[in-house]
Each structure stands twice: as structure tokens, then as C-alpha cells.
Write an enzyme that holds these catalytic residues in place. Structure first.
Site, PDB file in Angstrom:
ATOM      1  N   GLU A 223     -72.993 -26.129 -24.064  1.00 24.52           N
ATOM      2  CA  GLU A 223     -71.803 -25.937 -24.894  1.00 24.52           C
ATOM      3  C   GLU A 223     -70.510 -26.129 -24.081  1.00 24.52           C
ATOM      4  OE1 GLU A 223     -71.945 -22.590 -27.549  1.00 24.52           O
ATOM      5  OE2 GLU A 223     -69.812 -22.191 -27.264  1.00 24.52           O
ATOM      6  N   CYS A 269     -65.694 -22.939 -27.643  1.00 23.73           N
ATOM      7  CA  CYS A 269     -65.709 -22.008 -28.785  1.00 23.73           C
ATOM      8  C   CYS A 269     -64.644 -20.933 -28.582  1.00 23.73           C
ATOM      9  CB  CYS A 269     -67.087 -21.357 -28.894  1.00 23.73           C
ATOM     10  SG  CYS A 269     -67.237 -20.206 -30.270  1.00 23.73           S
ATOM     11  N   ARG A 307     -77.243  -9.213 -30.771  1.00 22.02           N
ATOM     12  CA  ARG A 307     -77.928 -10.488 -30.998  1.00 22.02           C
ATOM     13  C   ARG A 307     -79.427 -10.244 -30.925  1.00 22.02           C
ATOM     14  NH1 ARG A 307     -74.607 -15.270 -27.586  1.00 22.02           N
ATOM     15  NH2 ARG A 307     -72.557 -14.735 -28.392  1.00 22.02           N
TER      16      ARG A 307
END
Ligand code: ADP
Ligand code: CIR
Length: 355
Positions: A223, A269, A307
Site C-alpha cells: 500500500e 490512505c 480488527r
């Protein structure tokens, strides 16, 4: 200005999003007035609103739904990004990221000396290399260049950090899968990243560096350009954090990173801006997990994110949850770590106290 094709894709996508019951921040914050203002804009890299939001348009189950196609997007599309950043990190539009502060070296100990709750601890941070664009604007050569650029840095790492680089190109599938299953390597085919144009030319330029114990690892070009991490079994946050800080300092000697005054280290992000630190434990809290309302309330109270055991967008397995600091922007590295450390301490107390 955005082209007619981009505009028509945006209009179609927006209509679908608007009619959906998507839980994303994109859906909540991109009101019609904002959409009509931002849809024509383009950065000097050529990125449009579509480049930033297509992941959320394609994946209506996104939590956020937005990525910065290039560093300029944070300012050109600030109307949207600022709202997301404010809510996610509790960071106001006038706030600024404080300077790097890793804190005292002996600040953190072991969260769970008896080993009853904490299975393992991991701390990661993200870095963008100066001179390279972000994923959607990268060419195949950029991916190869970054991978090559990092090799001398890796060869220079010594002592506990000494290890080997393992490119994804040529890696046997069973070896790759085992690394993923053992929580060391990023997964493949993340649909959120794919839709954001972050997986082009895969697996070119992607890979993982790790030391013999796999306690110090660096991901290349998933990412973000770099994800630097430290992990080990048990709850010794001090040891894990200390090792990551050493690694970052070493890597920093040979590489320049992209940072902004306002947002600290820039990431793909918006949830990762600032310190970019995600400090997590894999933890077993069966009593709290049996009362999800209470568990989620406590997590919110201490700014922790829950998570699943295989990372983001995964489910809990064998009663193991991944709990980490949620905020990374507007506080120092030390404060991020402390937020996680104090929060997990309270979670363990609550688990022990629960009938
Ligand atoms: P990131 O942490 O880089 O944002 P993910 O949430 O996808 O990305 O996690 C990456 C991997 O790290 C996953 O395999 C996840 O299970 C693993 N992981 C995260 N925290 C821990 C931990 N405390 N112990 C062991 N593995 C962990
Ligand atoms: C989502 O919106 O759910 C995904 N785009 C992921 C958001 C945050 N996670 C990340 O950066 N890994």
C-alpha cells in the site's frame, strides 16, 4: 480539468453510492454540493476525484473509501479529506502534526507478563520515498527502482536487524502463503487497493525483507512504498517498539521520506497519516468478546481499533482479536504508543473483572 469520460464515470458512481446504504465515510461526507465542486478538479499529477474515490465507489462496504492518488490530493480535495481526517484522527482542520518524538527508550514494559491474554505484539510505520509518486501514478519502472534502491540499505543492516530481501517475483506460492498465514507478509488481491489502482504491475517491485527471527520486517511497495515493522510473541511492547525505532533510524540514514508540516509523514490512505504508527496486540479476551457491545464501547473509549486476526477486513479466529491505536495523526509517536499501551492495560483489567 477532468475529462468528459471521468466526469461521466463520476456521475454514475456517485448516483450508485448515493442510493446505496454504504457505511463509508465517503458516502457520509461527499454531499452533492461538495461533489459538484470537486468533480472538475485535477492535480498537477493529473489525478482527479475519481482516482481518490473509486475504491469506495466500487467497494460499497468500505469503512473509509478514499485514498490520496498523489500527495497534492490532500490539498486539492481537502474539503473531503479534511472531514475524514478530522473524524478518524480527531484532528481539526487547523491542527498540525507535532515533530517526531519516539519518547524515552524505557517507557514501555510487558503488557501481560503471565502470557494469559496477549498472543503477540506488532508495531508498524509507513514511509513514502522522496522522488517517487504514490501507487496510482507509478510506472512499472518506478516499482523496480524502489526495490533496487532499497537493496544497499538492506545489506547495511546489522546486528539484530540483519536479514535478507525476498522479492515476490519468483517466490513459490506455498512459501508466500505460509508467510501470509504466519502474519508476516501482506495479502494478495486486496480489492480495496486494487480498485484504488494500487496493484498495477503486481508482483513487480513488491517484496519483504526480514531478519532471521522474523522480528524485524520491511514490506516494499504494497500500500505504501515502505512498511517498517517489528513483531514478536508475547506482550513486550518496549522490546518490539525499540526494535522498530532502531530499524527506522537505520533506514533513514540512506533514504529521504516525504512529510508535510500539517500531516507529518504522507501516506496513501488518510487513516495512516502523521506518525503512521499502528501498534497492535493479538489478544484473547473471551469474556469481553462474549459481550461485543461492551467490548466495542471500551475500544472506542480508549481510541482502540478492533480488527480480525488476519488483519483489516478479516474476522476473529480462535477468539483472537487485533487491537491497535486508532489515531496516528496529531500526536507524537510516543503518545500513539502510550494510547495503545494504556488502552490495552485497561482492556485486560476489564477482562479480568468481568463475570
Ligand atoms: P497493517 O497492520 O499493515 O495496516 P493488516 O491489518 O492487514 O495491515 O495486518 C497485516 C498483518 O499483520 C496481518 O497478517 C495481521 O494478522 C498481522 N498482525 C497485525 N498485528 C499483529 C500482532 N499483534 N501479532 C501478529 N500479527 C499481527
Ligand atoms: C476501507 O475504506 O475500508 C479501505 N479503503 C481501508 C481503509 C483503511 N485501511 C488502510 O489504509 N489499510
Amino acid at each position: 480539468k477532468a475529462s468528459p469520460e471521468v466526469l461521466s464515470q463520476l456521475e454514475l458512481g456517485y448516483e450508485k453510492l448515493f442510493k446505496s446504504d454504504s457505511p463509508s465515510m465517503l458516502k457520509r461526507f461527499l454531499i452533492k454540493e461538495m461533489f459538484d465542486k470537486l468533480k472538475f478538479k485535477k492535480t498537477s499529477f493529473g489525478s482527479t476525484l475519481l482516482d481518490c474515490i473509486q475504491s469506495g465507489l466500487e467497494n460499497l462496504d468500505s469503512g473509509i473509501g478514499v485514498y490520496a492518488a498523489d500527495p497534492e490530493c490532500y490539498s486539492v480535495f481537502a474539503d473531503l479529506f479534511d472531514q475524514i481526517i478530522q473524524e478518524y484522527h480527531t484532528f481539526s482542520p487547523s491542527a498540525r502534526q507535532p515533530p517526531t518524538d519516539w519518547g524515552p527508550s524505557n517507557a514501555f514494559g510487558n503488557l501481560d507478563p503471565t502470557g494469559q491474554f496477549v498472543v503477540s505484539t506488532r508495531v508498524r510505520c509507513c514511509r513514502t520515498l522522496k522522488g517517487f509518486p504514490l501507487n496510482p501514478c507509478m510506472t512499472e519502472d518506478h516499482y523496480k527502482e524502489i526495490e533496487n534502491l532499497m537493496q544497499p540499505t538492506f545489506s547495511n543492516l546489522s546486528g539484530e536487524l540483519k536479514g535478507t530481501y525476498n522479492p515476490l517475483v519468483g517466490m513459490p506460492k506455498d512459501v508466500q502463503q505460509k508467510l501470509i498465514d504466519d502474519h508476516y507478509l501482506f495479502k494478495e488481491g486486496d480489492r480495496f487497493l486494487q480498485a484504488a489502482n494500487a496493484c498495477r504491475f503486481w508482483p513487480t517491485g513488491r517484496g519483504i525483507y526480514f531478519n532471521a527471527k522474523k522480528s524485524f520486517l520491511v514490506w516494499i511497495c504494497e500500500e505504501d512504498h515502505l512498511r517498517i515493522m517489528s513483531m514478536q510473541p508475547g506482550g513486550n511492547v518496549g522490546e518490539v517498539f525499540g526494535r522498530m525505532v532502531n530499524g527506522v533510524k537505520e533506514i533513514q540514514k540512506n533514504n529521504e521520506f516525504v512529510a508535510s508540516d500539517r500531516f507529518g509523514y504522507l501516506t496513501f490512505c488518510p487513516t495512516n497519516l502523521g506518525t503512521t504508527i499502528r501498534a497492535s496486540v493479538h489478544i484473547k479476551v473471551p469474556k469481553l468478546a462474549g459481550d461485543m457491545t461492551k467490548f466495542k464501547d471500551l475500544a472506542d473509549k480508549y481510541h482502540l481499533q478492533i480488527r480480525g486476526a488476519a488483519g483489516e477486513h478479516s474476522e476473529s479466529k480462535d477468539g483472537v482479536y487485533d487491537l491497535s491505536n486508532k489515531r496516528r495523526l496529531g500526536l507524537t509517536e510516543y503518545q500513539c504508543m502510550k494510547e495503545m499501551y494504556d488502552g490495552i492495560t485497561e482492556i485486560i483489567k476489564a477482562e479480568k473483572a468481568k463475570k
